[in-house]
Motif scaffolding. Structure first.
Motif, PDB file in Angstrom:
ATOM      1  N   TYR A   1       0.822  -1.218   0.000  1.00  0.00           N
ATOM      2  CA  TYR A   1       0.000   0.000   0.000  1.00  0.00           C
ATOM      3  C   TYR A   1       0.851   1.261   0.000  1.00  0.00           C
ATOM      4  O   TYR A   1       0.333   2.368   0.025  1.00  0.00           O
ATOM      5  CB  TYR A   1      -0.965  -0.008   1.187  1.00  0.00           C
ATOM      6  CG  TYR A   1      -1.991  -1.121   1.063  1.00  0.00           C
ATOM      7  CD1 TYR A   1      -2.483  -1.497  -0.180  1.00  0.00           C
ATOM      8  CD2 TYR A   1      -2.454  -1.797   2.174  1.00  0.00           C
ATOM      9  CE1 TYR A   1      -3.394  -2.523  -0.307  1.00  0.00           C
ATOM     10  CE2 TYR A   1      -3.372  -2.834   2.051  1.00  0.00           C
ATOM     11  CZ  TYR A   1      -3.835  -3.190   0.805  1.00  0.00           C
ATOM     12  OH  TYR A   1      -4.744  -4.203   0.670  1.00  0.00           O
TER      13      TYR A   1
ATOM     14  N   CYS B   1     -12.411   2.556  -1.991  1.00  0.00           N
ATOM     15  CA  CYS B   1     -11.132   1.838  -1.806  1.00  0.00           C
ATOM     16  C   CYS B   1     -10.489   1.589  -3.174  1.00  0.00           C
ATOM     17  O   CYS B   1     -10.239   0.442  -3.563  1.00  0.00           O
ATOM     18  CB  CYS B   1     -11.321   0.531  -1.060  1.00  0.00           C
ATOM     19  SG  CYS B   1     -12.162   0.718   0.514  1.00  0.00           S
TER      20      CYS B   1
ATOM     21  N   GLU C   1      -9.849   6.720  -1.710  1.00  0.00           N
ATOM     22  CA  GLU C   1      -8.786   5.840  -1.224  1.00  0.00           C
ATOM     23  C   GLU C   1      -8.170   6.462   0.027  1.00  0.00           C
ATOM     24  O   GLU C   1      -7.894   7.654   0.058  1.00  0.00           O
ATOM     25  CB  GLU C   1      -7.752   5.662  -2.351  1.00  0.00           C
ATOM     26  CG  GLU C   1      -6.425   5.083  -1.960  1.00  0.00           C
ATOM     27  CD  GLU C   1      -6.507   3.708  -1.303  1.00  0.00           C
ATOM     28  OE1 GLU C   1      -7.232   2.834  -1.807  1.00  0.00           O
ATOM     29  OE2 GLU C   1      -5.825   3.526  -0.256  1.00  0.00           O
ATOM     30  N   ILE C   2      -7.965   5.634   1.051  1.00  0.00           N
ATOM     31  CA  ILE C   2      -7.500   6.163   2.340  1.00  0.00           C
ATOM     32  C   ILE C   2      -5.986   6.428   2.370  1.00  0.00           C
ATOM     33  O   ILE C   2      -5.523   7.306   3.095  1.00  0.00           O
ATOM     34  CB  ILE C   2      -7.898   5.198   3.481  1.00  0.00           C
ATOM     35  CG1 ILE C   2      -7.951   5.941   4.804  1.00  0.00           C
ATOM     36  CG2 ILE C   2      -6.976   3.984   3.553  1.00  0.00           C
ATOM     37  CD1 ILE C   2      -8.658   5.167   5.922  1.00  0.00           C
TER      38      ILE C   2
ATOM     39  N   ASP D   1     -11.847   8.523   3.451  1.00  0.00           N
ATOM     40  CA  ASP D   1     -12.156   7.282   4.169  1.00  0.00           C
ATOM     41  C   ASP D   1     -13.551   6.821   3.730  1.00  0.00           C
ATOM     42  O   ASP D   1     -14.548   7.527   3.949  1.00  0.00           O
ATOM     43  CB  ASP D   1     -12.119   7.562   5.682  1.00  0.00           C
ATOM     44  CG  ASP D   1     -12.273   6.288   6.507  1.00  0.00           C
ATOM     45  OD1 ASP D   1     -12.875   5.312   6.005  1.00  0.00           O
ATOM     46  OD2 ASP D   1     -11.802   6.289   7.657  1.00  0.00           O
ATOM     47  N   ALA D   2     -13.612   5.657   3.107  1.00  0.00           N
ATOM     48  CA  ALA D   2     -14.891   5.151   2.590  1.00  0.00           C
ATOM     49  C   ALA D   2     -15.919   4.935   3.702  1.00  0.00           C
ATOM     50  O   ALA D   2     -17.114   4.868   3.436  1.00  0.00           O
ATOM     51  CB  ALA D   2     -14.657   3.846   1.832  1.00  0.00           C
TER      52      ALA D   2
ATOM     53  N   LEU E   1     -14.149  -3.046  -4.825  1.00  0.00           N
ATOM     54  CA  LEU E   1     -13.453  -4.188  -5.413  1.00  0.00           C
ATOM     55  C   LEU E   1     -12.365  -4.720  -4.491  1.00  0.00           C
ATOM     56  O   LEU E   1     -11.414  -4.012  -4.154  1.00  0.00           O
ATOM     57  CB  LEU E   1     -12.867  -3.789  -6.772  1.00  0.00           C
ATOM     58  CG  LEU E   1     -13.864  -3.129  -7.745  1.00  0.00           C
ATOM     59  CD1 LEU E   1     -13.187  -2.773  -9.060  1.00  0.00           C
ATOM     60  CD2 LEU E   1     -15.099  -3.989  -7.991  1.00  0.00           C
ATOM     61  N   ASP E   2     -12.528  -5.952  -4.086  1.00  0.00           N
ATOM     62  CA  ASP E   2     -11.563  -6.641  -3.225  1.00  0.00           C
ATOM     63  C   ASP E   2     -11.212  -5.814  -1.992  1.00  0.00           C
ATOM     64  O   ASP E   2     -10.038  -5.712  -1.617  1.00  0.00           O
ATOM     65  CB  ASP E   2     -10.318  -7.025  -4.044  1.00  0.00           C
ATOM     66  CG  ASP E   2     -10.672  -8.099  -5.069  1.00  0.00           C
ATOM     67  OD1 ASP E   2     -11.085  -9.192  -4.646  1.00  0.00           O
ATOM     68  OD2 ASP E   2     -10.603  -7.839  -6.273  1.00  0.00           O
TER      69      ASP E   2
ATOM     70  N   GLN F   1     -12.196  -5.164   4.666  1.00  0.00           N
ATOM     71  CA  GLN F   1     -11.510  -4.187   5.525  1.00  0.00           C
ATOM     72  C   GLN F   1     -12.481  -3.443   6.436  1.00  0.00           C
ATOM     73  O   GLN F   1     -12.081  -2.838   7.419  1.00  0.00           O
ATOM     74  CB  GLN F   1     -10.732  -3.191   4.668  1.00  0.00           C
ATOM     75  CG  GLN F   1      -9.695  -3.864   3.788  1.00  0.00           C
ATOM     76  CD  GLN F   1      -9.116  -2.922   2.755  1.00  0.00           C
ATOM     77  OE1 GLN F   1      -7.928  -2.717   2.723  1.00  0.00           O
ATOM     78  NE2 GLN F   1      -9.946  -2.340   1.922  1.00  0.00           N
TER      79      GLN F   1
HETATM   80  C1  LIG Z   1      -6.778  -4.867  -1.827  1.00  0.00           C
HETATM   81  S1  LIG Z   1      -6.716  -3.151  -2.205  1.00  0.00           S
HETATM   82  C2  LIG Z   1      -7.894  -3.104  -3.539  1.00  0.00           C
HETATM   83  C3  LIG Z   1      -7.706  -1.883  -4.386  1.00  0.00           C
HETATM   84  C4  LIG Z   1      -8.598  -1.787  -5.638  1.00  0.00           C
HETATM   85  N1  LIG Z   1     -10.012  -1.741  -5.303  1.00  0.00           N
HETATM   86  C5  LIG Z   1      -8.315  -2.911  -6.598  1.00  0.00           C
HETATM   87  O1  LIG Z   1      -9.211  -3.712  -6.861  1.00  0.00           O
HETATM   88  O2  LIG Z   1      -7.186  -2.978  -7.108  1.00  0.00           O
HETATM   89  C6  LIG Z   1      -7.613  -2.402  -0.855  1.00  0.00           C
HETATM   90  C7  LIG Z   1      -7.490  -0.858  -0.819  1.00  0.00           C
HETATM   91  O3  LIG Z   1      -8.429  -0.337   0.144  1.00  0.00           O
HETATM   92  C8  LIG Z   1      -7.841   0.819   0.753  1.00  0.00           C
HETATM   93  N2  LIG Z   1      -8.611   1.130   1.976  1.00  0.00           N
HETATM   94  C9  LIG Z   1      -8.631   0.428   3.141  1.00  0.00           C
HETATM   95  N3  LIG Z   1      -9.510   0.987   4.019  1.00  0.00           N
HETATM   96  C10 LIG Z   1     -10.054   2.061   3.385  1.00  0.00           C
HETATM   97  C11 LIG Z   1     -11.019   3.026   3.766  1.00  0.00           C
HETATM   98  N4  LIG Z   1     -11.608   2.994   4.970  1.00  0.00           N
HETATM   99  N5  LIG Z   1     -11.349   3.992   2.875  1.00  0.00           N
HETATM  100  C12 LIG Z   1     -10.760   4.037   1.632  1.00  0.00           C
HETATM  101  N6  LIG Z   1      -9.823   3.159   1.222  1.00  0.00           N
HETATM  102  C13 LIG Z   1      -9.475   2.163   2.075  1.00  0.00           C
HETATM  103  C14 LIG Z   1      -6.395   0.381   0.965  1.00  0.00           C
HETATM  104  O4  LIG Z   1      -5.529   1.451   1.197  1.00  0.00           O
HETATM  105  C15 LIG Z   1      -6.118  -0.338  -0.369  1.00  0.00           C
HETATM  106  O5  LIG Z   1      -5.619   0.545  -1.338  1.00  0.00           O
END
Ligand SMILES: C[S@@+](CC[C@H](N)C(=O)[O-])C[C@H]1O[C@@H](n2cnc3c(N)ncnc32)[C@H](O)[C@@H]1O
Length: 198
Positions: free
Chosen positions: A6, A45, A67-68, A87-88, A102-103, A107
């Motif tokens: 990350y 995210c 994206e956080i 922050d989502a 997505l994926d 979290q």
């Molecule tokens: C496994 S990655 C998936 C990224 C993208 N959706 C993809 O499919 O390639 C998870 C992402 O969620 C972000 N994330 C985690 N908690 C979050 C939140 N509360 N708000 C926004 N983004 C977040 C992480 O920083 C990371 O970039």
């Protein structure tokens, strides 16, 4: 401590390709096919904007990624991707046609249903990809620990992952879903017709 994947978007892309192997592109193709041409899209995210770069960005009216991770956002913006730091769990989701997650749902832990409900109120279609076959569920504690550590986006190792049944339970209160298995992921999308032509 934030995991290297990350901090360096190219490493996240590499990790995702290694995890999904031959299904990597098929998952993203399927998501793109579910997004109507000219749609307004929110991506919760967004990571390094893989879906935007997979061709979605060229087909939509607008795309906003939330994206956080500050370093992830900085690098995405340097490449011209419309991804904002937010922050989502708390961001105000704008009116749109499609919300993607997505994926990433794992979290949110127990907050998943509430976040999806908030998203559903703002759009006509929700599309989720969620890994339901996970190393974190492994009996080998060292493997499970590594998988939790590698997904630390800055708030500590993430131990929770969905199984197919916990995911069904989390999304069921939102409405009707169509589910498809693609490799280790479950693709889920709401059935309500989008406002733009598919
Ligand atoms: C496994 S990655 C998936 C990224 C993208 N959706 C993809 O499919 O390639 C998870 C992402 O969620 C972000 N994330 C985690 N908690 C979050 C939140 N509360 N708000 C926004 N983004 C977040 C992480 O920083 C990371 O970039």
């Amino acid at each position: 401590m934030t995991s290297p994947i990350y901090r360096f978007p190219w490493l996240l892309d590499l990790a995702m390709r290694a995890k999904y192997r031959s299904y990597y592109g098929a998952r993203l193709d399927r998501v793109c096919a579910l997004v109507p041409e000219g749609a307004r899209v929110v991506d919760l995210c967004a990571g390094s904007g893989a879906i935007y770069r997979h061709g979605l960005g060229k087909r939509v009216e607008w795309y906003r990624g939330f994206e956080i991770s500050e370093s992830m956002v900085r690098r995405a913006r340097a490449r011209g991707l419309p991804i904002e730091q937010a922050d989502a769990r708390t961001v105000e989701i704008p009116d749109c046609d499609v919300v993607l997650c997505l994926d990433s749902l794992y979290q949110f832990g127990e907050l998943a249903t509430a976040i999806l409900q908030r998203a559903a109120n703002q759009c006509s279609r929700l599309i989720l990809l969620e890994p339901v076959d996970n190393v974190v569920q492994s009996d080998l504690s060292s493997l499970a620990g590594l998988a939790a550590w590698i997904t630390d986006y800055g708030e500590g190792p993430v131990h929770f992952r969905h199984t197919e049944s916990s995911l069904r339970e989390a999304i069921e209160p939102i409405g009707e879903w169509t589910l498809e298995r693609i490799g280790a992921d479950l693709l889920a999308h709401t059935s309500r017709a989008p406002s733009t032509a598919e």
